[in-house]
Motif scaffolding. Sequence first.
Motif, PDB file in Angstrom:
ATOM      1  N   ASP A 149       0.825  -1.206   0.000  1.00  0.00           N
ATOM      2  CA  ASP A 149       0.000   0.000   0.000  1.00  0.00           C
ATOM      3  C   ASP A 149       0.858   1.254   0.000  1.00  0.00           C
ATOM      4  O   ASP A 149       0.427   2.308  -0.462  1.00  0.00           O
ATOM      5  CB  ASP A 149      -0.922  -0.005   1.228  1.00  0.00           C
ATOM      6  N   HIS A 178     -11.146  -2.033   2.870  1.00  0.00           N
ATOM      7  CA  HIS A 178     -11.144  -3.400   2.340  1.00  0.00           C
ATOM      8  C   HIS A 178     -12.272  -3.623   1.337  1.00  0.00           C
ATOM      9  O   HIS A 178     -12.267  -4.610   0.597  1.00  0.00           O
ATOM     10  CB  HIS A 178     -11.244  -4.419   3.487  1.00  0.00           C
ATOM     11  N   ALA A 206      -7.049  -7.187  -0.948  1.00  0.00           N
ATOM     12  CA  ALA A 206      -5.911  -7.406  -0.063  1.00  0.00           C
ATOM     13  C   ALA A 206      -5.427  -8.852  -0.178  1.00  0.00           C
ATOM     14  O   ALA A 206      -6.197  -9.758  -0.493  1.00  0.00           O
ATOM     15  CB  ALA A 206      -6.293  -7.093   1.377  1.00  0.00           C
ATOM     16  N   ALA A 208      -1.491  -5.718  -1.540  1.00  0.00           N
ATOM     17  CA  ALA A 208      -2.771  -5.761  -2.242  1.00  0.00           C
ATOM     18  C   ALA A 208      -2.508  -5.765  -3.737  1.00  0.00           C
ATOM     19  O   ALA A 208      -1.415  -5.406  -4.194  1.00  0.00           O
ATOM     20  CB  ALA A 208      -3.630  -4.552  -1.858  1.00  0.00           C
TER      21      ALA A 208
END
Length: 503
Positions: A265, A283, A288, A334
């Motif tokens: 991230d 989320h 993720a 992610a």
Amino acid sequence: MQLPAQQVAVLEAASADEATSVDALAERADLPPETVTGAAFELEDEGLVEIEERVDETVALTEEGADYASDELPEIALYEAALEAGADEEAVQMGRVIGASGLEGAGVDIALSNYARKGYGTIDSGEITADADADPSADAEANALETLSGADEAAVDSETLDQLERRGLLERRESTVREIRLTDRAVTELMAGIETAETVGQVTPELITSGEWEDVEFAEYNVEADAEEIGSGKVHVLRQMSERVKDVLVGMGFQEMDGPHVDADFWINDCLFMPQDHPARTHWDRFAMEQPSHIDELPEDLVADVERVHREGLGEDSEGYHSPWDEDFARALALRGHTTSLSTRYLSGTQIGEIEPPARFFSVEKAYRNDTLDATHLLEFYQIEGWVMAEDLSVRDLMGTFEEFYAQFGIEDIQFKPHYNPYTEPSFELFGTHPTTGELIEIGNSGIFREEMLEPLGVDCDVMAWGLALERLAMLTTGAEDIRDLHGTLADLEFLRNAEVTY
């Protein structure tokens, strides 16, 4: 009168009283249908038969359509599971309903893309509702599948047939039916007696070496006869467009970037001066990774500089976000939501070393977002990332770059609208006119990178950047009205076989 054997056989099998199909003649004459067809065309040229033609359309369920006919459509399975979960009273988490429905893989995407369209309920921000008044037993597509499985296509309306075809649940096949009838002249010649002439349809080495080719009669070839259509492989429309985009950008002096699809991230968002409590970083909007969940290493000095700017801002006119900043969150892995993660890696000097201005870089790579599926959004898509590093850049330079780029594809009516991004200022979106619908569709986002983003990366000059949608560019150049016709589980294979890129 002398005629080749196959023509004599067709004449003897045909009738002057009624037209007889090619297949029926082939069975009577014990000849392949294609041989009968060729002979019939030759006899027509001689005035001995008349050929009547019509085009018949047949409808058949695909393997997927047959499975749904015997079981149920994915959207109905999702609706029934949603009712069981109480979604007719209050919104329920979508993951819970999907798990209870038994759907998996492509079935999930199919259910989600048809659920709201049919009025079974709504899907929003990861939650699902169910309309208690919806009636799956009245689902036109489900009923049509059941009807078609009994081979009764006449009972299904054309609109439903079109929708099932777009979903790949049925196939329409057109076939030319030919019927043969003897002319009066043929009847006269048959009564007088027709002799069989020996003809040769293929030149062989033996015919040539023996010299017999000089004395034999060769069969005539009908170059207008129907030939079997064979679908060969071809380069996918998006691949064609991707290669063309790369050619254009390289021609404009750009170099290509590459990098990981799964990234921290930190590179995807933190380096873009995007706060960690931004809604796009929840989320619900990102994919993720479960294993591994975090990146092992990040540049310590860069992490410290990025955190400082997030917390404190940069200079007198920037206050930062005054919001939580957690390095553990920055390390979370992610699927990249945009390919700007490649830009931050390159601009920071981490990927290929320090880059000196002037410089131009681009990529045409996949990005992944948990969007609601519709005519212009997919969960994974191709983004045309690009940036230019130079002194004293302006919005005029950026707009001029777009006009030059899109002109290479015959698109000269680009429109710009001011926009907000956390990482660019000024910012604006790009729109183009769809050639079929005439509607304006968004085709990209762009701006000048903010100093709060560039200073931690060690960049002390201007950088203008953009993220353009490859699929939407393909929609403008091919006329496709739905992004799902181009790729994904619902792709229109017939469209892809015949689509032309019109740049």
